[in-house]
Design an enzyme around this catalytic site. Sequence first.
Site, PDB file in Angstrom:
ATOM      1  N   GLY B 149       0.700  -1.111   0.031  1.00 27.37           N
ATOM      2  CA  GLY B 149       0.029   0.010   0.559  1.00 27.37           C
ATOM      3  C   GLY B 149       0.676   1.596   0.315  1.00 27.37           C
ATOM      4  O   GLY B 149       2.042   0.796   0.172  1.00 27.37           O
ATOM      5  N   CYS B 150       0.444   2.642  -0.481  1.00 29.76           N
ATOM      6  CA  CYS B 150       1.028   3.266  -0.287  1.00 29.76           C
ATOM      7  C   CYS B 150       1.424   3.762   1.018  1.00 29.76           C
ATOM      8  O   CYS B 150       2.530   4.214   0.991  1.00 29.76           O
ATOM      9  CB  CYS B 150       0.475   5.198  -0.874  1.00 29.76           C
ATOM     10  SG  CYS B 150      -1.262   4.714  -0.283  1.00 29.76           S
ATOM     11  N   TYR B 151       0.858   4.109   2.197  1.00 27.11           N
ATOM     12  CA  TYR B 151       0.869   4.418   3.743  1.00 27.11           C
ATOM     13  C   TYR B 151       2.041   3.668   3.524  1.00 27.11           C
ATOM     14  O   TYR B 151       3.503   3.783   4.253  1.00 27.11           O
ATOM     15  CB  TYR B 151       0.132   4.663   3.967  1.00 27.11           C
ATOM     16  CG  TYR B 151      -1.098   5.845   4.393  1.00 27.11           C
ATOM     17  CD1 TYR B 151      -0.705   7.122   4.031  1.00 27.11           C
ATOM     18  CD2 TYR B 151      -2.672   5.443   4.042  1.00 27.11           C
ATOM     19  CE1 TYR B 151      -1.172   8.040   3.641  1.00 27.11           C
ATOM     20  CE2 TYR B 151      -3.120   6.051   3.942  1.00 27.11           C
ATOM     21  CZ  TYR B 151      -2.502   7.879   3.800  1.00 27.11           C
ATOM     22  OH  TYR B 151      -3.591   9.122   4.152  1.00 27.11           O
ATOM     23  N   ALA B 154       5.587   4.154   2.540  1.00 23.62           N
ATOM     24  CA  ALA B 154       6.064   5.100   2.800  1.00 23.62           C
ATOM     25  C   ALA B 154       6.656   5.364   4.727  1.00 23.62           C
ATOM     26  O   ALA B 154       8.175   5.253   4.998  1.00 23.62           O
ATOM     27  CB  ALA B 154       5.555   6.348   2.914  1.00 23.62           C
TER      28      ALA B 154
END
Lengths: 338, 338, 338, 338
Positions: B149-151, B154
């Site tokens: 996932g994007c979160y 990061a």
Amino acid sequence: MIRTAILGASGYVGGELLRLLARHPDLRPTRLFGDSKAGQRLGAVHPQLSGAMAEVAVERFSDDALDGIDLVFAALPHGESQKIAGAILERGLKLVDLGADFRLRDPADYARWYGEPHAAPALIERFAYGIPELHRDAIRSAQAVAAAGCYPTATILAVKPLVDAGLIDPDSLIVDAASGVSGAGRAVKEGTAFNTVDGSFAAYGLLNHRHTAEMEQELGATVLFTPHLAPMTRGILATCYAAAAKPMDPDAPLAALRQAYAGEPFVRVSDDPPSTKWVSGSNGAVVTARYDARTGRVVMLGAIDNLGKGAAGQMIQCANLMFGLDETAGLAAEGVYP
Amino acid sequence: MIRTAILGASGYVGGELLRLLARHPDLRPTRLFGDSKAGQRLGAVHPQLSGAMAEVAVERFSDDALDGIDLVFAALPHGESQKIAGAILERGLKLVDLGADFRLRDPADYARWYGEPHAAPALIERFAYGIPELHRDAIRSAQAVAAAGCYPTATILAVKPLVDAGLIDPDSLIVDAASGVSGAGRAVKEGTAFNTVDGSFAAYGLLNHRHTAEMEQELGATVLFTPHLAPMTRGILATCYAAAAKPMDPDAPLAALRQAYAGEPFVRVSDDPPSTKWVSGSNGAVVTARYDARTGRVVMLGAIDNLGKGAAGQMIQCANLMFGLDETAGLAAEGVYP
Amino acid sequence: MIRTAILGASGYVGGELLRLLARHPDLRPTRLFGDSKAGQRLGAVHPQLSGAMAEVAVERFSDDALDGIDLVFAALPHGESQKIAGAILERGLKLVDLGADFRLRDPADYARWYGEPHAAPALIERFAYGIPELHRDAIRSAQAVAAAGCYPTATILAVKPLVDAGLIDPDSLIVDAASGVSGAGRAVKEGTAFNTVDGSFAAYGLLNHRHTAEMEQELGATVLFTPHLAPMTRGILATCYAAAAKPMDPDAPLAALRQAYAGEPFVRVSDDPPSTKWVSGSNGAVVTARYDARTGRVVMLGAIDNLGKGAAGQMIQCANLMFGLDETAGLAAEGVYP
Amino acid sequence: MIRTAILGASGYVGGELLRLLARHPDLRPTRLFGDSKAGQRLGAVHPQLSGAMAEVAVERFSDDALDGIDLVFAALPHGESQKIAGAILERGLKLVDLGADFRLRDPADYARWYGEPHAAPALIERFAYGIPELHRDAIRSAQAVAAAGCYPTATILAVKPLVDAGLIDPDSLIVDAASGVSGAGRAVKEGTAFNTVDGSFAAYGLLNHRHTAEMEQELGATVLFTPHLAPMTRGILATCYAAAAKPMDPDAPLAALRQAYAGEPFVRVSDDPPSTKWVSGSNGAVVTARYDARTGRVVMLGAIDNLGKGAAGQMIQCANLMFGLDETAGLAAEGVYP
């Protein structure tokens, strides 16, 4: 490998050149000059850069700066490249000037719009005007290219085919354009502070913006030009108006554009009015046009990224032509969207 | 040439895949599926596309859809790729799933966080978790990859090296992150309307955002995660807090990051806190960390483009690995800046 | 009519004071001082002003500057009001200091966080801390008020009721906050240029932001505070985390907030996480909170306009109290939305 | 107290009316209607509202809806107020229509630009056109007022004094304008999604935007009008071009504007080109003009907030006049800046 120097490597145009050259197959950024940031790492100047390129130091320009260089990109304040272009050309280097010094054919125009006499009028004729779609052959054979301004690029791409087709009266041209804030350059001032620009739309440079002269020269027109600052970083949209030369078929303006740009890799003719965002981060341009029978006028629109097709991208396109490379090398037509 | 199909070609992730594949030397976008926009030109769906690609029509998925295909990118709503992954894998194709269906190792976790039982639990183990910097070998040899996932991307990039180095207590992790609006996808709703978001900063999904499960799985941690929506289109910044496992040298967090990412082409360790803008439009990531002796805590930050390293970019990086290509093919680490 | 002087009339806080005083029934902006813009029309300094107020000239501060004045707003760089507060108070004037000089009770705290000794430590006790909802009686009877900082206001409003109710462990407090760019003031610099901030979300001031000291003082807490800059002009959202003091009813955090702010005209308790935009341009604040039984933590959020409840608005609210006026005079709780 | 009803209370114009009425000394929002959100709390519909007003429920319109009401604001989709205006006027109520139904004097114009016959042509003459600076006496004595459109307000304020002074040829008028996204209303669609608009500047409604008709009517002109969408929430800037009727003194355009607006509380004549931000959140307008001797043209600019002077603000100004109140009651000329 084409050894490339950038003069003015620390500005926004310099940064965009570096970003693009990092992926270019043939142009190698070899020497990077920028007086105000000399000695700093490129990564400190351009936080988007990474890897080895970020570790290169910005240099102060010096006498031996261009030894072994094949190509020079000059992204300097106007007036600066006039002083050095002669020496660069004498060395036999190819030169792409991203400033305003060699755009105007007639030194008197330069004096009138820039408020000072041109320092190297004899060199002007050695520069091709850097819009490949309109001057491809001249650029291919030129030793030097003068970058078209950002507003003129958007405007000329949208308007020139209609002038050439005799559809509009060139002496009636009004150009109303909006630019993202990066067009104002990297110098820090209150007018381009976030708090000033966010939520703001405003005109500036009423009646006397210098890009008027370029538009008039390339279009053979009389132009009233009003630039605006829009709350976005990149992008120019030029909305242009002229009296129709005569009644015409509603499809005539689009047809003229389609004929002019058939097969062009970077200029797209759109049925719908384009958004600057469609070409953001790219070398693409989108144009469209309409005939308004009710008022007897033609509306022409052109959208580009001021740092892409309006500066660094278009000048890499020119350099590709000057060196006989694939014209599209290192460039994208696709915008970063959304 | 690797013949590539995209399922879900009309969303934002699909558009970013197409933009990147347009410049990829080896992956060729061959079949493009998207039920809601089936029959439309790609150029009408993704106005950033131009040239021949813009003229390709979006197709409705069908039985023979994957004939002759080598690689499938599935960018579908969660729950959808569970239904088709089995058939794709049985055909021997490689599969990169950009949705959430195969990220969680334990089907019970899926059921708990997504509110429904997993439809293909036996397939989960065939998917590698798609962060190359942490699972490069597994990805290289995998037939299928589940996009992080994007979160989580990061967050995990910023935190994992400190967990591994024993510097922080993983059961004390707080992740406070902000995302650009493209992370919410392309579905139109009032919460992502310009008028709602412009000038707005707000949290959402308090306590129960589904990406929590991924973070906990990959970090072996207990995580309290608060996502926020920021008024920008792209970018995620994760600001992460944990109790220090013990007093440490102030340089220890940065040293752990530098050691973990030495030589990585896409992950940069920065002394300064990174901006999402440094990597916008790219596959780059920037991380940093600090030890606060005063409060006994460690702060870790990671910045990515949610559509780049957080989705399409990272999955092309994975596909490059799966096919033995240059891991960086078709990808840039440099953000489009400013 | 209360004759009011503003010191520092040319900054953003000065401009917001002028905008609000233009509609205030009792406070009359009488003398306006600002050294850097002395001699200029107010309308040239603050383009939002119109009518007679726009024609008033900014004055240079002088010995007789405060003759006939009843109330002074000082919106000066930190360190400046220490030098003049004594003289103002001796004249018997009421003083509202919008800077940081008199916020910290203990001069040693000032020295530690601001890096220099306090020049007027004996005056500190004469200042009330300017959050009316928490210190209303002290403000009513004070001759001088020290404005709470913008981050502290958003944080303290969200957290203090839960500290007072014993719901959280104050020594575990983490404050993660985002601010609009106007919070950085009007000085022009690259970090707050439009091109830098648009599309950017980034942390700054890691570990050592000076507002930490205020939060710790007012909350009796140990605070790790991370401020971020968001791409918007106005607004602060503070997202705060603490360990729950004990297991609690899920409704307990909201109940504590509702009890604390019942009847308050400017602080609203919301079930949903608030957006900064709800209170933009106003003196309103919105708070909410959640207990996460899974991790044993409490999340508390507060949203304000940094120039409204975080500066000019709240200080007019304080001045209203100091002069026995209607506390809401000249102030709105409703944000300018969308 | 003037008991006021709002029809269409849940849109953006309805919300702005409510924000302004919350501070108005005489107009009391008494009944609030909105079919799509009927039954919801106002605070859920308009998150900027607080206090008692937030707790009021939106009502469904009914037969007795207007019992006891003195004034009706109708903020409805075009075509809707035609159906109910007759009944409202027969009851003797005052009516301010914020839609387009009663702006055009000639029902044939309505039919031509709106594509359907007018349903109540006999009522049109009972409406004054709602720009107080130009029609103050008519508004004072009218039972009904038709709100000027947002684009027409910005345009007419900038252009009308020059038409009246005989400085420009009204048949040569070109209006190029940019609007913030709130001008497109609250309906959710992809064209006004944050991801679509952020970083985008684009024209729309080429040649046929309905506001053209209003401009032509009020200016006695032939108008080619091109609206643009700018990436901001509020604000309209109209940049208008016309052929000079004759050579003139360079100061003549500004002099005509200054004479027309001397003493006006909400319209300011500026030497510099105005920004939309100067009047954001207010009922102010700023105009300027220039004569370009080189091209024989005049450029006229007008800036407003489309929800302020372009809608809710101007209509409260009209209502103040209709009821003999202070024309400025409840309104500010000062923008919320920055």
